[in-house]
Write a protein that holds these residues in place. Structure first.
Motif, PDB file in Angstrom:
ATOM      1  N   THR A   1       5.163  -8.940   4.063  1.00  0.00           N
ATOM      2  CA  THR A   1       4.761  -8.278   2.822  1.00  0.00           C
ATOM      3  C   THR A   1       5.968  -7.650   2.130  1.00  0.00           C
ATOM      4  O   THR A   1       6.754  -6.944   2.769  1.00  0.00           O
ATOM      5  N   ASN A   2       6.111  -7.914   0.839  1.00  0.00           N
ATOM      6  CA  ASN A   2       7.194  -7.327   0.052  1.00  0.00           C
ATOM      7  C   ASN A   2       6.708  -6.022  -0.564  1.00  0.00           C
ATOM      8  O   ASN A   2       5.826  -6.026  -1.421  1.00  0.00           O
ATOM      9  N   PHE A   3       7.263  -4.928  -0.142  1.00  0.00           N
ATOM     10  CA  PHE A   3       6.809  -3.618  -0.583  1.00  0.00           C
ATOM     11  C   PHE A   3       7.984  -2.816  -1.129  1.00  0.00           C
ATOM     12  O   PHE A   3       9.154  -3.109  -0.859  1.00  0.00           O
ATOM     13  N   ARG A   4       7.664  -1.828  -1.906  1.00  0.00           N
ATOM     14  CA  ARG A   4       8.661  -0.886  -2.429  1.00  0.00           C
ATOM     15  C   ARG A   4       7.970   0.454  -2.656  1.00  0.00           C
ATOM     16  O   ARG A   4       6.901   0.498  -3.254  1.00  0.00           O
ATOM     17  N   TYR A   5       8.578   1.519  -2.168  1.00  0.00           N
ATOM     18  CA  TYR A   5       8.029   2.852  -2.395  1.00  0.00           C
ATOM     19  C   TYR A   5       8.591   3.407  -3.692  1.00  0.00           C
ATOM     20  O   TYR A   5       9.813   3.437  -3.897  1.00  0.00           O
ATOM     21  N   LEU A   6       7.708   3.807  -4.591  1.00  0.00           N
ATOM     22  CA  LEU A   6       8.106   4.381  -5.871  1.00  0.00           C
ATOM     23  C   LEU A   6       8.238   5.888  -5.713  1.00  0.00           C
ATOM     24  O   LEU A   6       7.253   6.591  -5.504  1.00  0.00           O
ATOM     25  N   LYS A   7       9.444   6.366  -5.811  1.00  0.00           N
ATOM     26  CA  LYS A   7       9.739   7.763  -5.516  1.00  0.00           C
ATOM     27  C   LYS A   7       9.030   8.704  -6.479  1.00  0.00           C
ATOM     28  O   LYS A   7       8.459   9.717  -6.079  1.00  0.00           O
ATOM     29  N   HIS A   8       9.045   8.381  -7.766  1.00  0.00           N
ATOM     30  CA  HIS A   8       8.484   9.279  -8.769  1.00  0.00           C
ATOM     31  C   HIS A   8       6.963   9.135  -8.881  1.00  0.00           C
ATOM     32  O   HIS A   8       6.254  10.122  -9.045  1.00  0.00           O
ATOM     33  N   SER A   9       6.466   7.914  -8.796  1.00  0.00           N
ATOM     34  CA  SER A   9       5.015   7.709  -8.825  1.00  0.00           C
ATOM     35  C   SER A   9       4.369   8.048  -7.491  1.00  0.00           C
ATOM     36  O   SER A   9       3.146   8.197  -7.401  1.00  0.00           O
ATOM     37  N   GLN A  10       5.178   8.138  -6.441  1.00  0.00           N
ATOM     38  CA  GLN A  10       4.726   8.493  -5.090  1.00  0.00           C
ATOM     39  C   GLN A  10       3.617   7.549  -4.599  1.00  0.00           C
ATOM     40  O   GLN A  10       2.542   7.981  -4.196  1.00  0.00           O
ATOM     41  N   LYS A  11       3.897   6.271  -4.654  1.00  0.00           N
ATOM     42  CA  LYS A  11       2.963   5.269  -4.170  1.00  0.00           C
ATOM     43  C   LYS A  11       3.732   4.006  -3.816  1.00  0.00           C
ATOM     44  O   LYS A  11       4.881   3.828  -4.212  1.00  0.00           O
ATOM     45  N   MET A  12       3.051   3.131  -3.068  1.00  0.00           N
ATOM     46  CA  MET A  12       3.628   1.838  -2.731  1.00  0.00           C
ATOM     47  C   MET A  12       3.287   0.828  -3.826  1.00  0.00           C
ATOM     48  O   MET A  12       2.176   0.842  -4.374  1.00  0.00           O
ATOM     49  N   CYS A  13       4.240  -0.040  -4.143  1.00  0.00           N
ATOM     50  CA  CYS A  13       3.944  -1.170  -5.010  1.00  0.00           C
ATOM     51  C   CYS A  13       4.340  -2.451  -4.283  1.00  0.00           C
ATOM     52  O   CYS A  13       5.190  -2.433  -3.382  1.00  0.00           O
ATOM     53  N   TYR A  14       3.713  -3.540  -4.652  1.00  0.00           N
ATOM     54  CA  TYR A  14       3.901  -4.821  -3.961  1.00  0.00           C
ATOM     55  C   TYR A  14       4.288  -5.853  -5.013  1.00  0.00           C
ATOM     56  O   TYR A  14       3.442  -6.390  -5.725  1.00  0.00           O
ATOM     57  N   MET A  15       5.625  -6.104  -5.088  1.00  0.00           N
ATOM     58  CA  MET A  15       6.151  -6.979  -6.127  1.00  0.00           C
ATOM     59  C   MET A  15       6.910  -8.144  -5.489  1.00  0.00           C
ATOM     60  O   MET A  15       6.501  -8.641  -4.449  1.00  0.00           O
ATOM     61  N   ASP A  16       7.978  -8.552  -6.122  1.00  0.00           N
ATOM     62  CA  ASP A  16       8.824  -9.649  -5.627  1.00  0.00           C
ATOM     63  C   ASP A  16       8.015 -10.909  -5.364  1.00  0.00           C
ATOM     64  O   ASP A  16       8.165 -11.564  -4.334  1.00  0.00           O
ATOM     65  N   HIS A  17       7.140 -11.263  -6.312  1.00  0.00           N
ATOM     66  CA  HIS A  17       6.321 -12.464  -6.141  1.00  0.00           C
ATOM     67  C   HIS A  17       7.103 -13.743  -6.410  1.00  0.00           C
ATOM     68  O   HIS A  17       6.552 -14.838  -6.313  1.00  0.00           O
ATOM     69  N   ARG A  18       8.385 -13.613  -6.732  1.00  0.00           N
ATOM     70  CA  ARG A  18       9.206 -14.810  -6.894  1.00  0.00           C
ATOM     71  C   ARG A  18       9.382 -15.580  -5.596  1.00  0.00           C
ATOM     72  O   ARG A  18       9.752 -16.749  -5.606  1.00  0.00           O
TER      73      ARG A  18
END
Length: 443
Positions: free
Chosen positions: A112-129
């Motif tokens: 799973t490609n994940f990234r923690y958004l520091k300011h939004s304080q949540k995980m996002c799942y991007m890098d669908h390339r």
């Protein structure tokens, strides 16, 4: 959220060796368990499911002597559990894989490609390339995360792979063996007590109904800039600034340093455009029984849409949203959203070919990458990622109509009508169900 003080969990079995137009009918459903409330059973749901698993083992290994009325003789009936139908939060309880945090996607698993958004304080799942072939988009740094993407897509997991990785995780009664690196596994799934389960390619269905509802919430909340629902907020802009992408959308402080200016994004609509958007939904006329009266959910003065049900979201995503989107938004934003709507509409067809599924699989990957270039990072929660895997699940399990939770929810409405004693709803449901079964057999 709905002020419900008591939660009773029915476990319903559906018979699949019937024609497709019969297998989801209420008369062919069996209420096998009632898990009492007042709260969710959580991970201890395995203890409640243990008697059902034991009976399924007997049905698979030995069978049960059954009378065949058409041939006037008995035979040894055997049965196997194909899969479970549940929403995504329930996935974690049944499969044992945590559906929150860094590795929330059970299909991508450890890939799973994940990234923690520091300011939004949540995980996002991007890098669908990573799901794309080696095309120019993989080398496009500016439109995505500022990096070139060379990674291959994560491999699809087999049941045997899951079974082997679960050998050191929690057993059925919650006793955890001493071993580190359990990762996101919360517990071992009780369904692996079934001897054939590890060879099953599709064990727990991703509920299309639940995914559609969350996607519609994200789209409408962001386009209408609904407070608390929009993903295009100040913190999302600071996340873009921290990643160093889309510099034209970075927040800028005024000269006095007291205020912050936000540039207009593609996903932002003017008040007039919001009024037109809501007006189209307000004046729409729907076929009787297709959805509730959506016009009651639209507040024109406040330019917002709220209180719609799951099936309303299903109908809007398939048919209604493309109309105002096409007439109001620029093609750069409208085309990906219309393609997303078209994907779900074609995915939910009653008849679909493998060639059509291959096209849908390619299309949803391209559409998700197009959305990734436009919407803020906070938009991409796990529900935006899961459509990537839906076409493959149709290949494994067949049409969506036989694997989503709509029929089960309607049946639960019937069970609720049985309740006479609100202090003990389980007893009312069980008694009414048995009486109804007896009357059906007698007739």
């Amino acid at each position: 959220m709905m002020s419900i003080s008591h939660s009773t969990w029915p476990v319903i079995l559906m018979v699949y060796n019937l024609p497709p137009w019969m297998c989801m009918k209420p008369e062919y459903r069996m209420l096998s368990l009632l898990i009492p409330g007042p709260r969710s059973p959580g991970n201890v749901i395995d203890i409640y499911l243990q008697p059902l698993i034991e009976e399924l083992n007997v049905l698979w290994e030995f069978g049960v002597e059954t009378y065949d009325a058409s041939r006037n003789r008995t035979f040894q009936m055997r049965a196997a559990l194909l899969w479970t139908i549940n929403d995504f939060p329930m996935y974690a309880m049944l499969a044992g894989w945590s559906t929150k945090g860094k590795l929330a996607c059970p299909c991508c698993n450890y890939g799973t490609n994940f990234r923690y958004l520091k300011h939004s304080q949540k995980m996002c799942y991007m890098d669908h390339r990573v799901f794309l072939p080696m095309d120019p988009w993989r080398s496009n740094r500016r439109s995505f995360n500022g990096k070139i993407e060379f990674r291959p897509p994560p491999p699809l997991l087999k049941g045997t792979d899951v079974f082997n990785s679960l050998q050191h995780v929690t057993n059925v009664f919650g006793k955890k063996q001493k071993k580190s690196n359990d990762g996101p596994w919360k517990k071992r799934s009780i369904f692996f007590e079934l001897p054939y389960w590890q060879h099953n390619s599709l064990r727990h269905n991703l509920d299309v109904r639940h995914i559609e509802k969350n996607i519609v919430d994200n789209i409408i909340g962001t386009l209408l800039d609904t407070p608390g629902k929009t993903k295009n907020h100040v913190n999302a802009r600071y996340d873009l600034k921290e990643m160093g992408i889309r510099k034209n959308l970075h927040p800028k402080d005024t000269k006095d340093g007291k205020r912050t200016k936000l540039a207009k994004a593609f996903v932002s609509m003017t008040n007039g455009e919001k009024l037109v958007f809501c007006g189209v939904l307000k004046t729409s006329k729907l076929p009787n029984g297709s959805a509730s009266n959506i016009s009651r959910r639209v507040q024109l003065d406040e330019r917002k849409l709220s209180g719609y049900k799951t099936y309303d979201a299903h109908f809007m995503l398939h048919y209604l949203l493309p109309i105002p989107i096409k007439s109001i938004l620029s093609d750069h934003l409208a085309i990906p959203l219309i393609r997303l709507s078209s994907f779900f509409r074609r995915l939910c067809q009653k008849v679909i070919t493998f060639e059509g599924l291959d096209c849908l699989e390619v299309e949803i990957i391209e559409t998700t990458n197009q959305l990734e270039r436009i919407f803020p990072l906070a938009f991409f929660d796990i529900m935006i990622h899961l459509p990537i895997h839906l076409a493959n699940e149709v290949k494994l399990g067949g049409p969506v109509q036989n694997r989503w939770i709509y029929p089960g929810e309607r049946y639960m409405g019937t069970l609720k009508s049985f309740i006479r004693n609100k202090n003990h709803p389980e007893g009312s449901i069980a008694e009414a169900y048995l009486v109804e079964e007896c009357l059906t057999l007698c007739s």
